[in-house]
Design an enzyme around this catalytic site. Structure first.
Site, PDB file in Angstrom:
ATOM      1  N   LYS A   1       0.859  -1.193   0.000  1.00 43.73           N
ATOM      2  CA  LYS A   1       0.000   0.000   0.000  1.00 43.73           C
ATOM      3  C   LYS A   1       0.893   1.240   0.000  1.00 43.73           C
ATOM      4  CE  LYS A   1      -3.957   1.582   2.831  1.00 43.73           C
ATOM      5  NZ  LYS A   1      -4.804   1.198   3.994  1.00 43.73           N
TER       6      LYS A   1
ATOM      7  N   SER B   1      -9.526   0.696   2.897  1.00 43.65           N
ATOM      8  CA  SER B   1      -8.697   1.570   2.096  1.00 43.65           C
ATOM      9  C   SER B   1      -7.537   0.868   1.400  1.00 43.65           C
ATOM     10  CB  SER B   1      -8.144   2.709   2.962  1.00 43.65           C
ATOM     11  OG  SER B   1      -7.262   2.206   3.948  1.00 43.65           O
TER      12      SER B   1
ATOM     13  N   SER C   1      -9.682  -1.662   7.047  1.00 39.90           N
ATOM     14  CA  SER C   1      -9.063  -1.465   5.734  1.00 39.90           C
ATOM     15  C   SER C   1      -8.250  -2.644   5.209  1.00 39.90           C
ATOM     16  CB  SER C   1      -8.199  -0.207   5.745  1.00 39.90           C
ATOM     17  OG  SER C   1      -9.023   0.937   5.789  1.00 39.90           O
TER      18      SER C   1
END
Lengths: 66, 468
Positions: free
Chosen positions: B75, B151, B175
């Site tokens: 990420k 996310s 997330s």
């Protein structure tokens, strides 16, 4: 409940400019948070119910914990 | 090869049947072939990856490396040396490039893994859909018209698409678990404080947790074991890190659920879910031969506590940029961050107190149970742009509601493995949905063991998306 007076005052205090375009969204999301906060206030807590946020003291470098 | 998991790639590289360079090249080629449609990657690191892979191929300890030649991606809130740490934002494009990789990236590479790129996410991790306005949406590999979840949407999508067998993400309110559920991959959110966060961009310091995504439980355990351990620097580098010694899990997977007490979470966790989500939980419960139902107290307030702590800390973190360049935030996060910056301290303090109250009460529940089952999301992946979700007689904002069932759990830092099931939605049988396997603090091993049994039974799996 109308939070607009608080939102305007708090934004001014923080030096945060909220544009006319942003204001409806900000008021909507603030109201959502206010609803959550109301739920939280509804749980009866005692003075000794402590925070889940615990501070960790920082020892000097080179100590036994570093 | 694109369906190969990390365990098998590492075994082949250790044995010399496959070179780390070839494994990296195949991953990079898969990314090249598919990412125009998925949009998982914000940066591809071909030169770095091939150089690293060549070092692995000649490394004298290669045959001992648990992750030898395993391509992985992170990420884009993880620091990657030479890149600005975007955290999904436009604002951080102006930041100085990271001088060093995040600690967890270094730990994976020390075990032989090869970083191939950085992955898209919701801006500053504040979202459950990865419909990032600056960089475009990350699409669900199993249905490109649908969200990947967020996310850590890029982290889940890249694994589901077979671009990498392993990725890292972060979980503050769901997330890791939400995109795992919607993209049909395995995800591990460790106990809050287990894995050090050094070199990752924060969102809510009281809740932020880092963890892996993979297509097998063995890979989750392999990566998790490689990342465990206390900080090597001063504890103040990550005050939340519990500094616990490693507690390896990989060798424990074969124990399965034997001897573990398992129960289904009732109340909020059934009421705030569509039939496809509760059916998935029921299928897992049946496979584990449990009929026990447990209710946690004050779950809605626990969710509210996580929500308000997020408001307070997230709003304060971004206040300087909100004051000077609010127009540069993603429209999907901007008004929420602005509102959050105004939240009174009394609300946030009360939220932290409620959080501790809830943690103490849930600890009592874990005296008689080892693993709790709950849906990871209320439904399968909605189509991109979906604004509203109907659950019973409640009409709820779709994006925020993806975290309804994860927030009360991360509120108190419990470890969770999300396992994917298929065919639960009558209308969309091709789409996955995840079930949370929730354990007591520091008992990641329990959740992983149950996940391993469910995988071995064939009920849970994470196939690579077809037709990309």
């Amino acid at each position: 409940m109308d939070h607009s007076a608080y939102v305007d005052a708090a934004a001014a205090t923080l030096g945060l400019k909220i544009s006319a375009e942003q204001r409806p969204g900000v008021l909507q999301f603030f109201a959502l948070a206010a609803g959550m906060a109301e739920l939280l206030q509804g749980l009866p807590l005692q003075p000794h119910d402590e925070s889940g946020n615990v501070f960790l003291p920082v020892p000097p470098q080179g100590g036994p914990d570093t | 090869m694109n369906a190969a998991d990390a365990t098998s790639i590492a075994a082949q590289v250790r044995d010399g049947a496959l070179s780390a360079r070839a494994a990296a090249q195949r991953s990079l080629a898969r990314i090249e072939a598919t990412d125009a449609r998925i949009n998982a990657f914000s940066a591809r690191l071909a030169e770095r990856a091939l150089k690293r892979a060549e070092l692995i191929d000649v490394h004298p300890q290669r045959h001992k490396m648990p992750l030898a030649g395993v391509p992985f991606a992170v990420k884009n809130l993880f620091d990657v040396a030479g890149l600005p740490t975007l955290a999904g934002s436009k604002i951080e494009r102006d930041a100085a490039p990271a001088r060093r990789d995040a600690l967890l990236v270094r730990r994976l590479e020390a075990q032989g893994a090869v970083l191939v790129g950085a992955l898209h996410m919701d801006e500053y991790a504040y979202g459950f859909s990865t419909e990032n306005t600056h960089y475009g949406p990350t699409r669900n590999p199993h249905d490109l018209s649908r969200i990947s979840g967020g996310s850590s949407g890029g982290s889940a999508a890249s694994v589901a698409a077979g671009q990498v067998p392993l990725s890292l993400g972060s979980d503050t309110n769901g997330s890791i678990r939400v995109p795992s559920s919607l993209c049909g991959v395995f995800g591990l959110k460790p106990t809050f404080g287990r894995l050090p966060r050094v070199g990752s961009y924060p969102f809510v310091a009281s809740l932020d947790t880092l963890g892996p995504f993979a297509r097998s439980v063995q890979d989750l355990a392999l990566a998790y074991d490689a990342m465990q351990g206390p900080l090597s620097g001063p504890p103040s580098d990550d005050p939340a890190c519990a500094q616990r010694p490693p507690q390896p899990t990989l060798q424990m997977l074969s124990q399965g659920a034997q001897g573990l007490r398992i129960a289904v979470l009732g109340g909020w966790f059934r009421e705030m879910a569509l039939a496809e989500a509760t059916d998935a939980v029921d299928a897992v419960a049946q496979a584990l031969a449990t009929t026990r139902l447990v209710e946690l107290p004050e779950v809605e307030r626990a969710r509210a506590a996580a929500f308000v702590v997020t408001c307070g800390e997230g709003g304060a973190l971004h206040l300087p940029d909100l004051k000077t360049r609010a127009q540069d935030f993603d429209p999907l996060t901007r008004d929420r961050f602005l509102a959050n910056a105004l939240v009174p301290a009394a609300w946030v303090v009360q939220a932290q107190r409620v959080r501790h109250w809830f943690a103490r009460h849930v600890a009592r529940v874990f005296e008689t149970v080892d693993v709790l089952l709950a849906p990871a999301t209320p439904c399968v992946a909605p189509t991109l742009g979906t604004e509203w979700l109907q659950i019973g007689d409640r009409r709820l904002p779709a994006r925020a509601s993806m975290g309804l069932l994860t927030q009360p759990i991360s509120c108190i830092g419990l470890p969770v493995v999300t396992v994917p099931l298929w065919g639960m939605s009558a209308a969309q049988p091709q789409l996955p949905i995840g079930v949370q396997l929730i354990a007591a603090p520091w008992r990641e091993d329990h959740a992983l063991r149950v996940a391993a049994q469910l995988q071995a039974s064939g009920l849970c799996s994470a196939p690579v998306a077809q037709g990309l």
